[in-house]
Design a protein around this motif. Sequence first.
Motif, PDB file in Angstrom:
ATOM      1  N   TYR A  45       0.850  -1.183   0.000  1.00  0.00           N
ATOM      2  CA  TYR A  45       0.000   0.000   0.000  1.00  0.00           C
ATOM      3  C   TYR A  45       0.887   1.235   0.000  1.00  0.00           C
ATOM      4  CZ  TYR A  45      -3.641  -3.269   1.318  1.00  0.00           C
ATOM      5  OH  TYR A  45      -4.512  -4.320   1.344  1.00  0.00           O
ATOM      6  N   ASP A  46       0.483   2.242  -0.768  1.00  0.00           N
ATOM      7  CA  ASP A  46       1.202   3.509  -0.893  1.00  0.00           C
ATOM      8  C   ASP A  46       2.490   3.415  -1.699  1.00  0.00           C
ATOM      9  OD1 ASP A  46      -0.558   5.321   0.149  1.00  0.00           O
ATOM     10  OD2 ASP A  46       0.288   5.281   2.161  1.00  0.00           O
ATOM     11  N   SER A  47       2.784   2.263  -2.310  1.00  0.00           N
ATOM     12  CA  SER A  47       3.930   2.203  -3.207  1.00  0.00           C
ATOM     13  C   SER A  47       3.679   3.142  -4.376  1.00  0.00           C
ATOM     14  CB  SER A  47       4.134   0.786  -3.758  1.00  0.00           C
ATOM     15  OG  SER A  47       4.558  -0.101  -2.772  1.00  0.00           O
ATOM     16  N   THR A  48       4.719   3.768  -4.855  1.00  0.00           N
ATOM     17  CA  THR A  48       4.614   4.604  -6.043  1.00  0.00           C
ATOM     18  C   THR A  48       4.600   3.688  -7.259  1.00  0.00           C
ATOM     19  OG1 THR A  48       5.810   6.389  -4.945  1.00  0.00           O
ATOM     20  CG2 THR A  48       5.712   6.460  -7.348  1.00  0.00           C
ATOM     21  N   ALA A  49       3.688   3.965  -8.189  1.00  0.00           N
ATOM     22  CA  ALA A  49       3.532   3.144  -9.390  1.00  0.00           C
ATOM     23  C   ALA A  49       3.821   3.996 -10.619  1.00  0.00           C
ATOM     24  CB  ALA A  49       2.121   2.586  -9.461  1.00  0.00           C
ATOM     25  N   LEU A  71       0.596  -3.943   7.524  1.00  0.00           N
ATOM     26  CA  LEU A  71       0.798  -4.698   8.769  1.00  0.00           C
ATOM     27  C   LEU A  71      -0.477  -4.703   9.614  1.00  0.00           C
ATOM     28  CD1 LEU A  71       4.395  -3.540   9.720  1.00  0.00           C
ATOM     29  CD2 LEU A  71       3.694  -5.812   8.925  1.00  0.00           C
ATOM     30  N   ARG A  72      -1.129  -3.539   9.736  1.00  0.00           N
ATOM     31  CA  ARG A  72      -2.348  -3.440  10.535  1.00  0.00           C
ATOM     32  C   ARG A  72      -3.468  -4.284   9.942  1.00  0.00           C
ATOM     33  NH1 ARG A  72      -6.976  -0.248  10.547  1.00  0.00           N
ATOM     34  NH2 ARG A  72      -6.252   0.884   8.733  1.00  0.00           N
ATOM     35  N   ASN A  78      -5.628 -11.727  10.323  1.00  0.00           N
ATOM     36  CA  ASN A  78      -5.099 -12.951  10.935  1.00  0.00           C
ATOM     37  C   ASN A  78      -5.697 -13.204  12.311  1.00  0.00           C
ATOM     38  OD1 ASN A  78      -3.564 -13.414   8.675  1.00  0.00           O
ATOM     39  ND2 ASN A  78      -1.701 -12.526   9.533  1.00  0.00           N
ATOM     40  N   THR A  79      -5.935 -12.154  13.090  1.00  0.00           N
ATOM     41  CA  THR A  79      -6.565 -12.298  14.408  1.00  0.00           C
ATOM     42  C   THR A  79      -7.968 -12.862  14.262  1.00  0.00           C
ATOM     43  OG1 THR A  79      -5.266 -10.486  15.330  1.00  0.00           O
ATOM     44  CG2 THR A  79      -7.321 -11.038  16.466  1.00  0.00           C
ATOM     45  N   PRO A 130      -8.292   1.040   1.713  1.00  0.00           N
ATOM     46  CA  PRO A 130      -7.955   0.381   2.973  1.00  0.00           C
ATOM     47  C   PRO A 130      -8.038   1.273   4.196  1.00  0.00           C
ATOM     48  CG  PRO A 130      -5.939   1.040   1.886  1.00  0.00           C
ATOM     49  CD  PRO A 130      -7.070   1.464   0.984  1.00  0.00           C
ATOM     50  N   LEU A 131      -8.340   2.560   3.984  1.00  0.00           N
ATOM     51  CA  LEU A 131      -8.366   3.474   5.131  1.00  0.00           C
ATOM     52  C   LEU A 131      -9.578   3.271   6.024  1.00  0.00           C
ATOM     53  CD1 LEU A 131      -7.051   6.702   3.388  1.00  0.00           C
ATOM     54  CD2 LEU A 131      -5.775   5.011   4.743  1.00  0.00           C
TER      55      LEU A 131
END
Length: 139
Positions: A45-49, A71-72, A78-79, A130-131
């Motif tokens: 997420y947030d990678s420059t493309a 990660l979040r 997963n939890t 995803p926000l």
Amino acid sequence: MKKYARIVGGKVDNLFETNNPIQEEFPADQLWVDVTSLSINQIDYDSTAVNNDGVWTFSAPDPAMPSWLSLRLNNERNTRLAKLNDRLTATALPFKVELGIATDADKAYLRAHKQFCIDLSNVNKQPGYPLTVVWPPLP
């Protein structure tokens, strides 16, 4: 299974895995790029493309670490899956159904668990992801 990145404003704003063509999962006006061959360290997420004559390249602020958002989201997913698996193990629902000793209530509860897994796999189809994520409740 293929992995895709949605590109908005030159940044990756969504990652999605599917066996189906991505056009069947999302509206056709969205820009999705097949990133199956890339690892989490190469795209997040947030990678420059950047598109150079049809070849996409991605760069992250720190390519050695997944983003805090990734990660979040992975931790929360997963939890929830761990809680689901704990419940299925404790109740032995799949085994009851397989052995033909499940009650109608057992079967309904197992269907609810399966629906939960489907709903969990579709959270990244939600508007604002995803926000903003509305996590499905455990059955």
